[in-house]
Design a protein around this motif. Structure first.
Motif, PDB file in Angstrom:
ATOM      1  N   THR A 194      25.117  46.442  29.503  1.00 33.71           N
ATOM      2  CA  THR A 194      24.139  45.663  30.261  1.00 33.71           C
ATOM      3  C   THR A 194      24.203  44.196  29.858  1.00 33.71           C
ATOM      4  O   THR A 194      24.063  43.856  28.676  1.00 33.71           O
ATOM      5  N   ILE A 195      24.399  43.343  30.850  1.00 35.34           N
ATOM      6  CA  ILE A 195      24.467  41.900  30.632  1.00 35.34           C
ATOM      7  C   ILE A 195      23.255  41.258  31.295  1.00 35.34           C
ATOM      8  O   ILE A 195      22.953  41.542  32.464  1.00 35.34           O
ATOM      9  N   THR A 196      22.571  40.387  30.576  1.00 36.80           N
ATOM     10  CA  THR A 196      21.437  39.648  31.116  1.00 36.80           C
ATOM     11  C   THR A 196      21.896  38.272  31.559  1.00 36.80           C
ATOM     12  O   THR A 196      22.641  37.597  30.843  1.00 36.80           O
ATOM     13  N   VAL A 197      21.456  37.864  32.751  1.00 35.17           N
ATOM     14  CA  VAL A 197      21.873  36.590  33.343  1.00 35.17           C
ATOM     15  C   VAL A 197      20.642  35.717  33.557  1.00 35.17           C
ATOM     16  O   VAL A 197      19.612  36.196  34.039  1.00 35.17           O
ATOM     17  N   THR A 198      20.762  34.447  33.227  1.00 39.31           N
ATOM     18  CA  THR A 198      19.712  33.474  33.520  1.00 39.31           C
ATOM     19  C   THR A 198      20.195  32.543  34.622  1.00 39.31           C
ATOM     20  O   THR A 198      21.229  31.894  34.493  1.00 39.31           O
ATOM     21  N   ASP A 199      19.462  32.536  35.717  1.00 34.69           N
ATOM     22  CA  ASP A 199      19.717  31.624  36.833  1.00 34.69           C
ATOM     23  C   ASP A 199      18.364  31.246  37.411  1.00 34.69           C
ATOM     24  O   ASP A 199      17.707  32.047  38.075  1.00 34.69           O
ATOM     25  N   THR A 200      17.933  30.033  37.156  1.00 36.47           N
ATOM     26  CA  THR A 200      16.608  29.577  37.548  1.00 36.47           C
ATOM     27  C   THR A 200      16.428  29.660  39.065  1.00 36.47           C
ATOM     28  O   THR A 200      17.246  29.152  39.829  1.00 36.47           O
ATOM     29  N   SER A 201      15.348  30.346  39.474  1.00 32.18           N
ATOM     30  CA  SER A 201      14.999  30.500  40.899  1.00 32.18           C
ATOM     31  C   SER A 201      16.160  31.085  41.694  1.00 32.18           C
ATOM     32  O   SER A 201      16.563  30.563  42.729  1.00 32.18           O
ATOM     33  N   HIS A 202      16.681  32.209  41.211  1.00 25.61           N
ATOM     34  CA  HIS A 202      17.855  32.813  41.854  1.00 25.61           C
ATOM     35  C   HIS A 202      17.562  33.360  43.252  1.00 25.61           C
ATOM     36  O   HIS A 202      18.459  33.470  44.082  1.00 25.61           O
ATOM     37  N   GLY A 203      16.308  33.774  43.535  1.00 20.70           N
ATOM     38  CA  GLY A 203      15.923  34.223  44.871  1.00 20.70           C
ATOM     39  C   GLY A 203      16.423  35.594  45.255  1.00 20.70           C
ATOM     40  O   GLY A 203      16.310  36.002  46.424  1.00 20.70           O
TER      41      GLY A 203
ATOM     42  N   ILE B  59      22.719  43.907  41.033  1.00 19.12           N
ATOM     43  CA  ILE B  59      21.829  43.445  39.968  1.00 19.12           C
ATOM     44  C   ILE B  59      20.475  44.148  39.982  1.00 19.12           C
ATOM     45  O   ILE B  59      20.062  44.738  40.985  1.00 19.12           O
ATOM     46  N   THR B  60      19.804  44.079  38.830  1.00 20.55           N
ATOM     47  CA  THR B  60      18.418  44.505  38.680  1.00 20.55           C
ATOM     48  C   THR B  60      17.605  43.298  38.254  1.00 20.55           C
ATOM     49  O   THR B  60      17.871  42.705  37.192  1.00 20.55           O
ATOM     50  N   VAL B  61      16.641  42.899  39.060  1.00 18.39           N
ATOM     51  CA  VAL B  61      15.882  41.672  38.802  1.00 18.39           C
ATOM     52  C   VAL B  61      14.822  41.923  37.728  1.00 18.39           C
ATOM     53  O   VAL B  61      14.085  42.914  37.777  1.00 18.39           O
ATOM     54  N   LEU B  62      14.765  41.010  36.754  1.00 20.60           N
ATOM     55  CA  LEU B  62      13.729  41.044  35.715  1.00 20.60           C
ATOM     56  C   LEU B  62      12.601  40.080  36.031  1.00 20.60           C
ATOM     57  O   LEU B  62      11.435  40.459  36.031  1.00 20.60           O
ATOM     58  N   THR B  63      12.964  38.829  36.281  1.00 20.16           N
ATOM     59  CA  THR B  63      11.989  37.791  36.621  1.00 20.16           C
ATOM     60  C   THR B  63      12.589  36.904  37.707  1.00 20.16           C
ATOM     61  O   THR B  63      13.726  37.113  38.147  1.00 20.16           O
ATOM     62  N   ALA B  64      11.852  35.883  38.097  1.00 27.07           N
ATOM     63  CA  ALA B  64      12.350  34.939  39.100  1.00 27.07           C
ATOM     64  C   ALA B  64      13.551  34.155  38.587  1.00 27.07           C
ATOM     65  O   ALA B  64      14.272  33.534  39.374  1.00 27.07           O
ATOM     66  N   ASN B  65      13.787  34.207  37.263  1.00 28.98           N
ATOM     67  CA  ASN B  65      14.876  33.422  36.671  1.00 28.98           C
ATOM     68  C   ASN B  65      15.937  34.273  35.980  1.00 28.98           C
ATOM     69  O   ASN B  65      16.969  33.734  35.562  1.00 28.98           O
ATOM     70  N   THR B  66      15.702  35.576  35.848  1.00 29.94           N
ATOM     71  CA  THR B  66      16.648  36.422  35.111  1.00 29.94           C
ATOM     72  C   THR B  66      16.872  37.749  35.813  1.00 29.94           C
ATOM     73  O   THR B  66      16.010  38.239  36.546  1.00 29.94           O
ATOM     74  N   TYR B  67      18.035  38.338  35.568  1.00 30.58           N
ATOM     75  CA  TYR B  67      18.352  39.668  36.065  1.00 30.58           C
ATOM     76  C   TYR B  67      19.447  40.254  35.193  1.00 30.58           C
ATOM     77  O   TYR B  67      20.029  39.559  34.334  1.00 30.58           O
ATOM     78  N   THR B  68      19.736  41.540  35.384  1.00 29.75           N
ATOM     79  CA  THR B  68      20.788  42.197  34.612  1.00 29.75           C
ATOM     80  C   THR B  68      21.797  42.842  35.563  1.00 29.75           C
ATOM     81  O   THR B  68      21.504  43.088  36.731  1.00 29.75           O
ATOM     82  N   PHE B  69      22.988  43.114  35.024  1.00 28.34           N
ATOM     83  CA  PHE B  69      23.968  43.927  35.731  1.00 28.34           C
ATOM     84  C   PHE B  69      24.720  44.764  34.698  1.00 28.34           C
ATOM     85  O   PHE B  69      24.713  44.454  33.492  1.00 28.34           O
ATOM     86  N   THR B  70      25.364  45.813  35.142  1.00 27.65           N
ATOM     87  CA  THR B  70      26.139  46.680  34.269  1.00 27.65           C
ATOM     88  C   THR B  70      27.599  46.278  34.364  1.00 27.65           C
ATOM     89  O   THR B  70      28.224  46.423  35.413  1.00 27.65           O
ATOM     90  N   ALA B  71      28.150  45.768  33.269  1.00 27.93           N
ATOM     91  CA  ALA B  71      29.528  45.286  33.252  1.00 27.93           C
ATOM     92  C   ALA B  71      30.512  46.448  33.257  1.00 27.93           C
ATOM     93  O   ALA B  71      30.145  47.599  32.997  1.00 27.93           O
TER      94      ALA B  71
END
Length: 631
Positions: free
Chosen positions: A111-120, A150-162
């Motif tokens: 599981t990788i966590t990604v930060t992308d502000t206001s990804h939408g 992806i699985t969304v965590l917040t408006a700025n973060t989400y995860t995916f399975t590598a």
């Protein structure tokens, strides 16, 4: 005495089994041809390739380069099928460089966590990364620069399975990935089935408990699509309109029509798009008006003639619009002869081309009618047939109720919450219209009803399909399947062979038909049946010795229940096999049974690989056996 069982064609469940005397009462995988029942044709997947999601829309056309293509719209993606391969052309919603070093890995986890502000994005969306560098261990640049759901965590973060499991080096190198990571987000996914939607926006103002909102039903992802020349116009309900240019190749994604050169006032939101056969106009049904971003569900707009991009009405073009007045929402659209038939939730209209200055005029054809879903209408042999919320209709110049011998049976076992899934398809080779729907306890399509419009008869059965297309550009009708375990689907050719070959391994199709009750003489005497002359043909079978089981079920009277065949000293059924190789008739000459009753039911069943059959007029050898008998 030999008695011919010449049963009426079609399955009728509108009354009791006894009332439908000398008819048919139940069926599965059986149709009627020339008044007699036969097993339906088999099906086979077009290739081992699969697509993601539940397909609700199919469209077939041929390009100038003679590519025979099928548009495949699912709740997750949009594909173009060519040669058995599914090419992903899902449009991109947004693409840009995201936060520097956006990836965080954990030792021993994929599981990788990604930060992308206001990804939408929403959970289930697909994103493709590029420009990323390795985290230093197993999570290499190749692993990161790929497509993921992806699985969304917040408006700025989400995860995916590598595709690899991170090690300690990846964890110590987190956050990482570099400062030039580009994330390309595909348009958001949609629901596969109708489900409860709770919270703000779920229900009307003031409904429910303060702070929680009400409850309503989410809309499933349903695409509409049409070719404009060799190119494709496609969209889903509530979206903008997209365009795919065939000259750009099968690996090129669709783009917004509004992004094309010369685009002017293209609808930004709509419920259904369509390309007319007459003069080639692009239509948007239920859309926003010019200068507004709000969808008007009764507004119809059309582009200039022979233009995808010009939607601005002017004295020098034929772009225009009309608002329908009867109903609250446009539901479905069908191209008929010299007119476009438009269904609202309570009426049916005809759109006809008039030329400038009116261009397209609307005429109310019928009021106080219904249609159960956006895909429930189809045209066959010049007649429009559709399924309403409580009955069936047809339009052949006037709107009429379609006689249905299965009406109560269908509507007493249907999941109306999932009515948006209902769809219709034609099988022109057999003069049939098929409707697929969910049974009362199912959230997935599992039942079908067939109307043979040439013979005015019905049949029904069990089959899981999500879309259907009968195209003159393909050799066989196409249908979409879905595997809930893998969340993937495939296309299958119907009326192909005699077996079920959805998975690449042929299995037998279980087909059966059962009659209503028929009397022995006038029903005032018991009869003893000792022999049957089956009159059944196995033409078209692949099996060396094709066979069906024919069963006579006896009753003491129409309300007594079935007699036990053992108590009368014999067998009620016998297996009928082909013993003749004659090309004219292929059936067993006679079979022996021992059955005693006042009324009887005939059942025909097959479950053999490579077997197909058509029933003729069986005869039973019967003699009178008194007025009383054992039950």
């Amino acid at each position: 005495m030999l008695k011919k069982l010449a049963l009426k064609p079609g399955v009728n469940k509108e009354n009791t089994r006894y009332t439908n005397e000398n008819g048919w009462y139940e069926s599965d995988k059986v149709r009627f041809r020339q008044g007699t029942p036969e097993k339906i044709g088999g099906w086979e997947r077009i290739s081992a390739a699969t697509f993601l999601g539940v397909c609700r829309s199919l469209w077939n056309w041929v390009t100038l380069g003679f590519l025979n293509l099928v548009g495949v719209g699912t709740n997750l993606k949009f594909y173009i099928e060519s040669g058995g391969a599914y090419n992903d052309i899902t449009p991109i919603r947004a693409s840009s460089t995201i936060n520097a070093n956006p990836f965080v890995a954990t030792n021993g986890s994929a599981t990788i966590t990604v930060t992308d502000t206001s990804h939408g994005a929403i959970t289930g969306d697909f994103v493709t990364f590029s420009g990323a560098v390795s985290l230093g261990g197993n999570i290499t640049a190749t692993v990161l620069n790929a497509e993921y759901q992806i699985t969304v965590l917040t408006a700025n973060t989400y995860t995916f399975t590598a595709s690899a499991t991170a090690n300690a080096t990846d964890a110590s190198g987190s956050p990482g990935g570099g400062a030039s990571v580009v994330a390309a987000y595909q348009i958001s996914v949609g629901p596969a089935i109708v489900g409860p939607f709770v919270g703000w926006g779920g229900g009307t103002w003031g409904e429910g408990v303060w702070g929680t909102g009400g409850t309503s039903l989410s809309s499933i992802r349903i695409w509409s699509q049409n070719n404009f020349g060799q190119n494709l116009i496609f969209s889903y309900r509530g979206s903008a309109i997209y365009y795919w240019d065939a000259a750009s190749g099968l690996t090129t994604r669709g783009v917004l029509v509004s992004s094309l050169s010369g685009a002017s006032d293209v609808p930004t939101v709509q419920n259904f798009i369509f390309v007319s056969d007459t003069s080639r106009f692009v239509f948007a049904f239920g859309c926003n008006d010019i200068g507004s971003g709000t969808l008007n569900p009764m507004l119809i707009r059309w582009s200039d003639q022979e233009s995808v991009v010009n939607w601005t009405p002017a004295a020098t073009n034929q772009a225009g619009s009309v608002v329908l007045s009867h109903g609250s929402e446009i539901i479905a659209v069908v191209q008929a002869r010299q007119e476009i038939v438009v269904f609202t939730d309570s009426s049916i209209y005809s759109l006809q081309y008039q030329g400038p200055p009116v261009v397209w005029s609307s005429q109310l054809l019928g009021d106080n009618i219904s249609i159960i879903s956006p895909s429930a209408a189809v045209i066959a042999s010049g007649v429009v047939y559709w399924m309403g919320v409580d009955k069936f209709y047809k339009y052949d110049g006037r709107v009429q109720t379609l006689r249905c011998d299965l009406l109560r049976f269908i509507y007493q076992d249907i999941n109306l919450v999932q009515s948006a899934q209902v769809f219709a398809g034609t099988n022109e080779g057999f003069n049939e219209v098929w409707w697929f729907y969910c049974s009362a306890t199912s959230t997935a399509i599992d039942l079908y009803a067939i109307y043979n419009y040439a013979e005015d008869v019905w049949s029904y059965g069990t089959l899981s399909r999500t879309a259907w297309l009968d195209s003159g550009l393909r050799d066989y009708p196409l249908a979409a399947t879905y595997n809930s375990t893998t969340s993937t689907g495939n296309l299958v050719n119907h009326e192909y062979g005699v077996n079920n070959n959805e998975t690449g391994t042929p299995v037998a199709i279980n087909a059966s038909i059962g009659s209503a009750e028929f009397d022995i003489d006038d029903g005032d005497h018991f009869g003893f049946v000792w022999r049957m002359l089956p009159d059944i043909t196995f033409r078209g079978s692949d099996a060396v010795s094709p066979q069906v089981t024919m069963t006579l079920i006896p009753m003491q009277n129409s309300g007594s229940g079935y007699n036990n065949p053992v108590s009368v000293g014999g067998n009620s059924s016998a297996t009928v096999t082909r013993t003749s190789t004659s090309v004219i008739e292929q059936f067993t000459g006679q079979v022996y049974v021992r059955v005693r009753g006042r009324q009887m039911i005939l059942q025909v069943e097959s479950s053999q690989l490579g077997c197909t059959w058509q029933l003729g007029s069986p005869r039973i050898d019967i003699k009178q056996d008194g007025r009383r008998g054992n039950s």
